[in-house]
Design an enzyme around this catalytic site. Structure first.
Site, PDB file in Angstrom:
ATOM      1  N   ILE A 204      39.686 -74.318  85.910  1.00  0.00           N
ATOM      2  CA  ILE A 204      38.416 -74.468  85.192  1.00  0.00           C
ATOM      3  C   ILE A 204      37.784 -73.081  85.111  1.00  0.00           C
ATOM      4  CG2 ILE A 204      36.055 -75.422  85.332  1.00  0.00           C
ATOM      5  CD1 ILE A 204      38.098 -77.616  84.752  1.00  0.00           C
ATOM      6  N   HIS A 205      37.527 -72.593  83.905  1.00  0.00           N
ATOM      7  CA  HIS A 205      36.857 -71.288  83.837  1.00  0.00           C
ATOM      8  C   HIS A 205      35.959 -71.111  82.620  1.00  0.00           C
ATOM      9  CE1 HIS A 205      40.079 -70.402  80.975  1.00  0.00           C
ATOM     10  NE2 HIS A 205      39.273 -69.477  80.513  1.00  0.00           N
TER      11      HIS A 205
END
Ligand code: UD1
Length: 360
Positions: A204-205
């Protein structure tokens, strides 16, 4: 012919690998410029080392900053680089701030610009990547599209005469590394005491998932409630935002881990029970490896993965849990991302176009 590639962020190093190999094979002078957008060794150096890419010829060392500061610093530095090298083509990759800065600098110096991975659209103009790719496509001279859907988007925007469908270079590198990895077991299994097929792999970024504390808490809740260990390969942006918001990345099923090198990532994906991600590249890699993917976004540029059943979009914690628990998708032989020979076509196209411009 002289080609300058401008890269700066992790997914661009992956795309650079097959291009560099094809450029070297064709005897092209290939100058690699690294903007320095990504500077942590695990987001940058390991990709050059593992994927056999020569060290950058020019390193701008720009680093992090707001969009304006980061993009502006690259623009200021790139003018001098293009002036010095005066290449036949500047090649820009994907949709990052490095892509837009290089396209803008080159086009204003009247240096021909080719955009690799042109024509992708999420139609979500709040995403920095969407703005970067739309502006880059409209600035560039040659649009190298990875898919038929991308060609359609470019045609709808009046850009058909600059567009060539070449396939997806990420397929090239993925197939090569998958075959080289064959039989190798992911080091995550021993390190974390996991069994093959006994864990999910997550990344997740994206700004839209990390920067708002309520949104990030919801995503973390969704991941931590899953029914098997979730190895979360934590990007520096995620670690920084989670710390700032007071959100713990090791709750419930979550096992936080540093980012992996590309061969390690592919091995870890192949041994996993499924992937949960907001990365563009990993959605496609999951499909190409035939691993089920859940994408934590409201839309995707890689619509083929969803249409073929291997990717499901999930927004809330409940949607994430339901998507991850779905049965394995139906087998498919569809190959919307090409045959693994896209980089050769890119180089042939650049050479052909370079020859045409000489003849004019
Ligand atoms: C960038 C791209 C995104 C791509 C991603 C791949 C843009 C707008 N976004 O996002 O499309 O999917 O790369 O990883 O170009 N940081 C570090 N070390 C680094 C790099 C970043 O600590 O080596 C931290 C900094 O706090 C920085 C934050 O991460 O402020 C965000 O980095 P940035 O390069 O601006 O964007 P990414 O989120 O990596």
């Amino acid at each position: 012919m002289k080609l300058v590639s401008v890269v700066g962020a992790r997914p661009q190093f992956v795309k650079l690998a097959p291009i560099h190999k094809a450029a070297v094979a064709a005897g092209i002078e290939h100058v690699i410029v690294h903007t320095g957008q990504h500077y942590d060794p695990m987001l940058s150096d390991v990709f050059f080392a593992d994927l056999g890419i020569d060290d950058p010829d020019v390193h701008l060392g720009v680093g992090s900053g707001s969009h304006g500061v980061q993009t502006g610093a690259m623009l200021a530095a790139l003018d001098a680089v293009f002036d010095e090298h005066r290449p036949d083509w500047v090649l820009v990759y994907g949709d990052t701030n490095s892509t837009l800065a290089a396209a803008l600098s080159a086009v204003k110096l009247h240096v021909p610009v080719a955009h690799l991975e042109a024509g992708l659209r999420s139609f979500n103009r709040r995403m920095p990547e969407e703005l970067n790719r739309v502006m880059t496509d409209h600035a560039a001279d040659l649009l190298l599209a990875p898919t038929l859907v991308a060609v359609d988007h470019l045609t709808a925007e009046g850009l058909a005469d600059r567009t060539v469908m070449v396939g997806d270079v990420m397929t090239d590198v993925l197939f090569e590394v998958r075959d080289r990895n064959a039989g190798a077991v992911s080091s995550l299994l021993g390190e974390l005491g996991l069994e093959a097929g006994g864990y999910y792999l997550a990344t997740i970024h994206r700004a839209e998932n990390t920067d708002d504390p309520v949104r990030l808490a919801e995503v973390v809740e969704g991941l931590s409630g899953l029914d098997r260990p979730v190895v979360l390969l934590a990007h520096p942006r995620l670690i920084a935002r989670a710390a700032a918001h007071g959100i713990v990345l090791t709750s419930g099923s979550l096992v936080a881990h540093a980012p992996l090198s590309y061969p390690e990532l592919i091995a870890a994906a192949m041994s996993s029970a499924g992937i949960v991600t907001d990365s563009g590249g990993l959605q496609k890699e999951a499909f190409l490896l035939r691993v089920s993917c859940t994408t934590v976004r409201r839309e995707t540029e890689w619509v083929e993965t969803v249409q073929l059943g291997w990717n499901v979009l999930a927004d809330s914690a409940e949607e994430i849990a339901a998507a991850v628990a779905r049965p394995r998708p139906a087998r498919t032989d569809a190959a919307p991302y090409g045959d693994g020979n896209a980089a050769g076509r890119v180089i042939a196209e650049l050479l052909g176009s370079a020859d045409r411009s000489v003849a004019r």
